[in-house]
Scaffold this motif. Structure first.
Motif, short mmCIF file in Angstrom:
data_model
loop_
_atom_site.label_atom_id
_atom_site.label_comp_id
_atom_site.label_asym_id
_atom_site.label_seq_id
_atom_site.Cartn_x
_atom_site.Cartn_y
_atom_site.Cartn_z
N GLU A 126 -18.77 125.34 -12.04
CA GLU A 126 -19.12 126.43 -11.12
C GLU A 126 -19.09 125.95 -9.68
O GLU A 126 -18.60 126.65 -8.78
N PHE A 127 -19.59 124.74 -9.43
CA PHE A 127 -19.54 124.17 -8.08
C PHE A 127 -18.09 124.00 -7.63
O PHE A 127 -17.73 124.37 -6.50
N LEU A 128 -17.26 123.45 -8.49
CA LEU A 128 -15.85 123.25 -8.16
C LEU A 128 -15.14 124.57 -7.92
O LEU A 128 -14.28 124.68 -7.04
N LYS A 129 -15.49 125.57 -8.70
CA LYS A 129 -14.92 126.91 -8.53
C LYS A 129 -15.26 127.46 -7.16
O LYS A 129 -14.39 127.99 -6.44
N ASP A 130 -16.54 127.35 -6.76
CA ASP A 130 -16.98 127.90 -5.48
C ASP A 130 -16.32 127.16 -4.31
O ASP A 130 -15.87 127.78 -3.33
N VAL A 131 -16.26 125.84 -4.40
CA VAL A 131 -15.69 125.04 -3.31
C VAL A 131 -14.18 125.28 -3.20
O VAL A 131 -13.65 125.51 -2.10
N SER A 132 -13.48 125.22 -4.34
CA SER A 132 -12.01 125.37 -4.28
C SER A 132 -11.60 126.76 -3.84
O SER A 132 -10.59 126.92 -3.14
N TYR A 145 -8.62 129.06 -8.04
CA TYR A 145 -9.50 130.14 -7.61
C TYR A 145 -9.27 130.45 -6.13
O TYR A 145 -8.85 129.59 -5.35
N ALA A 146 -9.55 131.68 -5.76
CA ALA A 146 -9.50 132.11 -4.36
C ALA A 146 -10.67 133.06 -4.12
O ALA A 146 -11.41 133.40 -5.06
N ARG A 147 -10.82 133.49 -2.89
CA ARG A 147 -11.98 134.30 -2.53
C ARG A 147 -11.52 135.54 -1.78
O ARG A 147 -10.66 135.48 -0.91
N ALA A 148 -12.10 136.68 -2.12
CA ALA A 148 -11.85 137.94 -1.42
C ALA A 148 -13.19 138.60 -1.19
O ALA A 148 -13.87 138.99 -2.15
#
Length: 398
Positions: free
Chosen positions: A46-52, A142-145
């Motif tokens: 989860e940490f890696l997902k949020d950071v990446s 992963y990306a963020r929107a």
């Protein structure tokens, strides 16, 4: 309001509290977590997902120790335990769990007056994206929107993989255009027809968007301006022009007086140009030790200026020569005296770029490969201004 305008080392409990007071919600560049990430495989992922996801999008800040409801911060929830060990643990997770590794990821504790601490994770926008989570045989991107983290589809991944080469192409085109213009004497101040050396410090973020900063307004309240690469110490003048801010030397009748300027472009690029030594205004010479010291000192100053105005990293440093056909290298010979190489014979020498990913870099060491190539161009095996340990010699016969 966000933390992005605040230097990472300056963020304290007060800045975080202001986010709560103003109800600054989560966004593509801001995320809150009430509890720290645990040690289980799912927590680490989860940490890696949020950071990446942040690195693959626009970068941002992750604040651990703040509760939220529907993305709005509610209260500070102090973390307890050994803050340094927790920071080191998260750093290690990021190092081993992402491919490629995210450069310039910053993590530090923020002590709280009432006891306990928060953890701030500043994720830079990556120019080596996309990064994937590889922990325990995982292979996910992963990306963020907005406030949502998602897995990009095939088309989105293709765009992410091609974005970095496109940025590199833009930088290369800019650099090439500037060298052509300088060689054609299309410079903001008149210069000799003889050889010139050119320094470019190019923060990669300068080519990731179409907007330009209000450079003049920022300079008016700042304390750093790029200085011309002038080794004589002539008086300088400052002005503004279409490209941004110009700082240049005043030419004089002295034989050793050579024109130099520093152009601070509106997108954050810094260009330093100076005439090489000349006796007749048409041929020129490069003298090793003073030249190397001058370049290194100016690159240091330009990087400090970029840091002061938060131009961002990573950055490329380019060293080039223009109008170099009749340029020779003058070097000392055993027993005293000097000898000169044959003229270079080419109008433009564009040396390999130097990649900078920290403002604390040892500039002299980083620039050495470029100097070695330049010395190769004049028939020498390496730049003799450096000693066997890779340091610039303290005493060199100039």
């Amino acid at each position: 309001m966000s933390l992005q305008s605040v230097p990472f080392s300056k963020i304290s409990e007060a800045e975080v509290q202001r986010l709560l007071d103003y109800g600054v919600g989560e966004s593509v560049r801001l995320d809150y977590k009430r509890q720290n990430y645990g040690t289980s495989e799912s927590d680490r992922k989860e940490f890696l997902k949020d950071v990446s996801s942040m690195a693959n999008t626009l970068g941002g800040d992750l604040i651990i120790g703040v509760s939220e409801t529907d993305g709005l911060p509610q209260s500070i929830s102090p973390l307890v335990g050994d803050s340094d060990k927790e920071v080191q643990r998260l750093e290690q997770i990021a190092i081993t769990g992402l491919e490629p590794r995210i450069r310039n990821l910053e993590i530090r504790p923020i002590p709280l007056a009432a006891g306990g601490y928060l953890i701030l994770v500043r994720v830079p926008r990556s120019y080596l994206a996309p990064h994937r989570v590889i922990l325990v045989n995982s292979a996910r991107f992963y990306a963020r929107a907005g406030t949502t983290t998602y897995e990009p589809n095939v088309d989105q991944l293709r765009q992410m993989f091609t974005a970095t080469p496109l940025i590199a192409d833009k930088i290369k085109a800019f650099h090439t255009d500037r060298l052509i213009r300088i060689t054609a004497n299309e410079t903001p101040v008149a210069m000799n027809a003889a050889g010139k050396f050119v320094i470019h410090v190019v923060p990669i973020p300068a080519f990731t968007g179409s907007s330009m900063m209000d450079l003049i307004a920022r300079l008016s309240v700042g304390t750093h301006v790029p200085v011309p690469p002038d080794e004589v110490g002539q008086l300088t003048r400052q002005s503004v022009n279409l490209d941004g801010y110009l700082n240049y030397t005043r030419n004089s009748s002295s034989r050793d007086a050579r024109t130099a300027y520093a152009q601070f472009f509106r997108n954050g690029v810094i260009e330093g140009v100076a005439d090489l030594r000349t006796d007749d205004g048409t041929s020129s010479r490069l003298v090793g030790a003073p030249f190397v010291r001058l370049v290194v000192d100016n690159v240091k100053q330009y990087l400090a200026t970029a840091d002061h105005y938060d131009m961002g990293l990573p950055a490329y440093v380019f060293l080039s020569l223009c109008n170099a056909s009749n340029t020779v290298y003058r070097y000392p010979i055993p027993g005293g005296g000097f000898q000169e190489s044959d003229p270079f014979g080419r109008e433009i020498i564009a040396l390999p770029e130097i990649y900078i990913d920290s403002f604390d870099v040892d500039v002299a060491t980083a620039m050495r490969p470029a100097f070695n190539v330049l010395w190769n161009a004049f028939g020498h095996y390496h730049c003799d201004v450096y000693d066997a340990d890779g340091k610039i010699r303290e005493a060199v016969n100039d």
